[in-house]
Design an enzyme around this catalytic site. Structure first.
Site, PDB file in Angstrom:
ATOM      1  N   LYS A  87      66.354  11.728  11.534  1.00 25.77           N
ATOM      2  CA  LYS A  87      65.482  10.964  10.626  1.00 25.77           C
ATOM      3  C   LYS A  87      66.395  10.323   9.593  1.00 25.77           C
ATOM      4  CE  LYS A  87      63.564  10.980   7.048  1.00 25.77           C
ATOM      5  NZ  LYS A  87      63.918  10.020   5.970  1.00 25.77           N
TER       6      LYS A  87
ATOM      7  N   GLU B 161      73.330  20.792   3.572  1.00 20.09           N
ATOM      8  CA  GLU B 161      74.501  20.206   2.915  1.00 20.09           C
ATOM      9  C   GLU B 161      73.956  19.416   1.748  1.00 20.09           C
ATOM     10  OE1 GLU B 161      77.599  20.747   3.608  1.00 20.09           O
ATOM     11  OE2 GLU B 161      77.504  21.655   5.609  1.00 20.09           O
TER      12      GLU B 161
ATOM     13  N   CYS C 169      78.854  13.274  -2.286  1.00 17.94           N
ATOM     14  CA  CYS C 169      78.368  14.607  -2.665  1.00 17.94           C
ATOM     15  C   CYS C 169      79.460  15.438  -3.331  1.00 17.94           C
ATOM     16  CB  CYS C 169      77.844  15.322  -1.433  1.00 17.94           C
ATOM     17  SG  CYS C 169      79.018  15.331  -0.068  1.00 17.94           S
TER      18      CYS C 169
ATOM     19  N   GLU D 262      74.099  16.396 -11.282  1.00 20.82           N
ATOM     20  CA  GLU D 262      74.775  15.448 -10.396  1.00 20.82           C
ATOM     21  C   GLU D 262      74.325  14.046 -10.784  1.00 20.82           C
ATOM     22  OE1 GLU D 262      73.446  15.172  -6.273  1.00 20.82           O
ATOM     23  OE2 GLU D 262      75.535  15.185  -5.655  1.00 20.82           O
TER      24      GLU D 262
HETATM   25  P1  NAD Z   1      67.447  12.832  -0.684  1.00 22.01           P
HETATM   26  O1  NAD Z   1      67.352  14.310  -0.815  1.00 22.01           O
HETATM   27  O2  NAD Z   1      66.608  12.001  -1.549  1.00 22.01           O
HETATM   28  O3  NAD Z   1      67.104  12.396   0.811  1.00 22.01           O
HETATM   29  C1  NAD Z   1      67.835  12.892   1.927  1.00 22.01           C
HETATM   30  C2  NAD Z   1      66.993  12.707   3.163  1.00 22.01           C
HETATM   31  O4  NAD Z   1      65.867  13.580   3.078  1.00 22.01           O
HETATM   32  C3  NAD Z   1      66.426  11.305   3.363  1.00 22.01           C
HETATM   33  O5  NAD Z   1      66.455  10.974   4.730  1.00 22.01           O
HETATM   34  C4  NAD Z   1      64.986  11.462   2.879  1.00 22.01           C
HETATM   35  O6  NAD Z   1      64.097  10.507   3.419  1.00 22.01           O
HETATM   36  C5  NAD Z   1      64.688  12.862   3.384  1.00 22.01           C
HETATM   37  N1  NAD Z   1      63.551  13.537   2.748  1.00 22.01           N
HETATM   38  C6  NAD Z   1      63.075  13.373   1.496  1.00 22.01           C
HETATM   39  N2  NAD Z   1      62.015  14.188   1.294  1.00 22.01           N
HETATM   40  C7  NAD Z   1      61.834  14.892   2.433  1.00 22.01           C
HETATM   41  C8  NAD Z   1      60.911  15.888   2.849  1.00 22.01           C
HETATM   42  N3  NAD Z   1      59.967  16.356   2.040  1.00 22.01           N
HETATM   43  N4  NAD Z   1      61.016  16.395   4.112  1.00 22.01           N
HETATM   44  C9  NAD Z   1      61.993  15.961   4.931  1.00 22.01           C
HETATM   45  N5  NAD Z   1      62.884  15.008   4.604  1.00 22.01           N
HETATM   46  C10 NAD Z   1      62.810  14.483   3.362  1.00 22.01           C
HETATM   47  O7  NAD Z   1      68.986  12.490  -0.847  1.00 22.01           O
HETATM   48  P2  NAD Z   1      69.659  11.044  -0.866  1.00 22.01           P
HETATM   49  O8  NAD Z   1      69.327  10.402  -2.169  1.00 22.01           O
HETATM   50  O9  NAD Z   1      69.355  10.315   0.399  1.00 22.01           O
HETATM   51  O10 NAD Z   1      71.213  11.417  -0.821  1.00 22.01           O
HETATM   52  C11 NAD Z   1      71.943  11.735  -1.948  1.00 22.01           C
HETATM   53  C12 NAD Z   1      72.059  13.242  -2.102  1.00 22.01           C
HETATM   54  O11 NAD Z   1      72.609  13.798  -0.931  1.00 22.01           O
HETATM   55  C13 NAD Z   1      72.992  13.668  -3.220  1.00 22.01           C
HETATM   56  O12 NAD Z   1      72.432  14.760  -3.906  1.00 22.01           O
HETATM   57  C14 NAD Z   1      74.257  14.100  -2.484  1.00 22.01           C
HETATM   58  O13 NAD Z   1      75.050  15.019  -3.179  1.00 22.01           O
HETATM   59  C15 NAD Z   1      73.680  14.684  -1.252  1.00 22.01           C
HETATM   60  N6  NAD Z   1      74.671  14.674  -0.172  1.00 22.01           N
HETATM   61  C16 NAD Z   1      75.237  15.858   0.228  1.00 22.01           C
HETATM   62  C17 NAD Z   1      76.220  15.855   1.215  1.00 22.01           C
HETATM   63  C18 NAD Z   1      76.900  17.122   1.664  1.00 22.01           C
HETATM   64  O14 NAD Z   1      77.563  17.091   2.694  1.00 22.01           O
HETATM   65  N7  NAD Z   1      76.796  18.225   0.944  1.00 22.01           N
HETATM   66  C19 NAD Z   1      76.614  14.639   1.781  1.00 22.01           C
HETATM   67  C20 NAD Z   1      76.018  13.465   1.340  1.00 22.01           C
HETATM   68  C21 NAD Z   1      75.037  13.490   0.370  1.00 22.01           C
END
Ligand code: NAD
Length: 480
Positions: free
Chosen positions: A178, A253, A286, A382
């Site tokens: 997704k 992650e 991240c 963050e």
């Molecule tokens: P986000 O949590 O807003 O969204 C991530 C994904 O989750 C998207 O595809 C979103 O549509 C989906 N999502 C949102 N609500 C959901 C739900 N209720 N059920 C299922 N899926 C849902 O994060 P973002 O803004 O896309 O990305 C940035 C964040 O990701 C930052 O906090 C960053 O640190 C983190 N990140 C972590 C890593 C890692 O490897 N640790 C890598 C990249 C990004």
């Protein structure tokens, strides 16, 4: 589908069972540098997820019966196919994320390496024999989980999706991905390219859409055998709750607030060079080292050099290949601006940046701040943008305690010429990865994941095999 000349990439359906499906509901994807719409994409919803799970279940049953070395060859072909299409994928990822094109080229090339690495592992997923006594043969098999549901963020869609998809496939699983609604295009096109290069149809499907509907339909589905989530810590908590209803295991992650520690004997040229790398991907990383602690003996010199070099960085649309591109959305830019304003109100000093440099697009100037307390919001939360804070310190034990004083634990960096101190501090830092004398260093071979609220489980390396298999114990009574 793609008309690069007009800046439009056309319409994308869900990619299911080896083909794009005609969309019913759609949403627009825009260019973060201009705000202009660049594509129309299917909102997959629960129906899209259901169709993808049907395809994945059927394909997975076949996949496990293929000779493991043949599975490896298919994954290596996938890596070659992605390299053949690297330039168009990099252009696509730059269009949807706004990132400088040279950075997208690097990410796409590195993403393909996950298929190389895990393609070499398919015939080495070995069990063991266990000595339980005369008269028995006791052995284990590492069996696939089944169908993995992979939730992908927008910040590096190419690399972060393949980081989970490649080991999942290598261990005999199928995938329903997704992608995020902000940047779904690269994942969809990689899915098509890899399938057309020989990955059996249905083994990897991609269903774009929002989190609350399409995402939740995947993470709450009974037919998903593991949820692999990359995104924010807050969303991770909701996803875990949804997966709990069906007792589905999760790999998480999530976010970070990584510390870097500069000891007075460090090579300061390297420190300054590495600190500026925090602005890579407009700081939307991240594990970005966003809290840099500098020993008081070298603090003024390091702060001045970092501020001068930050102020000289170019900002602009990713297609112009500047040093720093736009943020993903207007809301993200405004949130960075609010964090900076709050820090300044609390007595923080802006050493560089601290402003919105352009009227159009989601730009924020690369920014360095000091003079804030360890418990100020900017030190705790963050802030996903081109921003980091500097702090002084005088004592090793004190700086380790301050570096660990965070709910996150994804990554940390130590710069020092003293090898004993390097290892001592690396062992005491609460982080899944600690690098010494260079930031950042990443490779598909090395495990990656978070301590504390930065995640659960590990991606990458041989450790991913544990995440994508389940152990079966078989006991044979030889003498009866
Ligand atoms: P986000 O949590 O807003 O969204 C991530 C994904 O989750 C998207 O595809 C979103 O549509 C989906 N999502 C949102 N609500 C959901 C739900 N209720 N059920 C299922 N899926 C849902 O994060 P973002 O803004 O896309 O990305 C940035 C964040 O990701 C930052 O906090 C960053 O640190 C983190 N990140 C972590 C890593 C890692 O490897 N640790 C890598 C990249 C990004």
């Amino acid at each position: 589908m793609t008309d690069h000349a007009s800046g439009s990439f056309g319409e994308f359906g869900c990619y299911i069972d080896g083909a794009y499906r005609e969309p019913t509901e759609t949403f627009a994807v825009s260019d973060p540098a201009t705000g202009d719409d660049i594509a129309t994409v299917a909102e997959g919803g629960a129906d899209g997820i259901d169709a993808a799970l049907d395809a994945a279940e059927a394909a997975q049953r076949e996949w496990t019966s293929i000779d493991p070395s043949e599975r490896g060859r298919i994954l290596k072909d996938a890596a070659d196919a992605l390299r053949d299409h690297a330039e168009e994928l990099a252009q696509l990822e730059t269009a949807e994320t706004g990132r400088p094109i040279s950075q997208s080229r690097l990410f796409v090339t590195n993403a393909a390496k996950y298929f190389d690495y895990y393609g070499g592992l398919t015939d080495k997923v070995e069990g063991e024999t266990i000595p339980v006594g005369e008269g028995y043969l006791d052995y284990t098999r590492l069996e696939p989980l089944g169908v993995t549901g992979q939730i992908v963020p927008w910040n590096v869609p190419s690399l972060l999706s393949l980081r989970g998809i490649a080991p999942a496939l290598a261990c005999g699983n199928a995938v329903v991905a997704k992608p995020s609604p902000e940047a779904p295009l690269t994942v969809l096109e990689m899915n098509r390219i890899v399938t057309e290069a020989g990955l059996p149809a249905g083994l990897w499907n991609s269903v774009p859409g929002d989190g609350a509907n399409t995402g939740a339909a995947l993470t709450g589905a009974d037919r998903v055998d593991k949820v692999v989530f990359t995104g924010s810590t807050e969303t991770a908590k909701q996803v875990m709750k949804d997966a709990a209803d069906t007792l589905t295991p999760v790999g998480m992650e999530t976010g970070g607030k990584s510390p870097g520690i500069v000891f007075p004997d460090a090579n300061l040229d390297h420190v300054v060079e590495d600190a500026l790398k925090v602005f890579f991907n407009a700081g939307q990383t991240c594990f970005a080292t966003t809290r840099i602690f500098v020993h008081e003996a070298v603090y003024d010199e390091v702060a001045e050099r970092i501020a001068d070099e930050t102020a000289a960085l170019s900002v602009g649309p990713g297609s112009d290949d500047p040093d720093v591109g736009p943020l993903i959305s207007e809301a993200a830019r405004d949130s960075v601006a609010a964090s900076v304003d709050d820090a300044v109100e609390r007595g923080g000093r802006v050493l560089a940046g601290g402003e919105i440099p352009r009227e159009t697009g989601n730009f924020y100037a690369p920014t360095v701040i000091d003079g804030v307390a360890d418990d100020a919001p900017i030190s705790r939360e963050e802030v996903f943008g081109p921003l980091f804070t500097l702090y002084g310190f005088s004592d090793e034990a004190e700086v380790v305690r301050r570096a660990n004083d965070t709910k996150y634990g994804l990554y940390a960096t130590v710069w020092t010429a003293d090898v004993s101190r390097a290892h001592r501090v690396a062992h005491r830092l609460e982080a899944g990865t600690v690098t010494v004398n260079e930031y950042p260093v990443t490779a598909p071979q090395a495990p990656f994941g978070g301590y504390k609220e930065s995640g659960i489980g590990r991606e990458k390396g041989l450790q991913a095999v544990e995440e994508y298999t389940q152990t079966k114990n078989v006991v044979v009574s030889i003498d009866r």
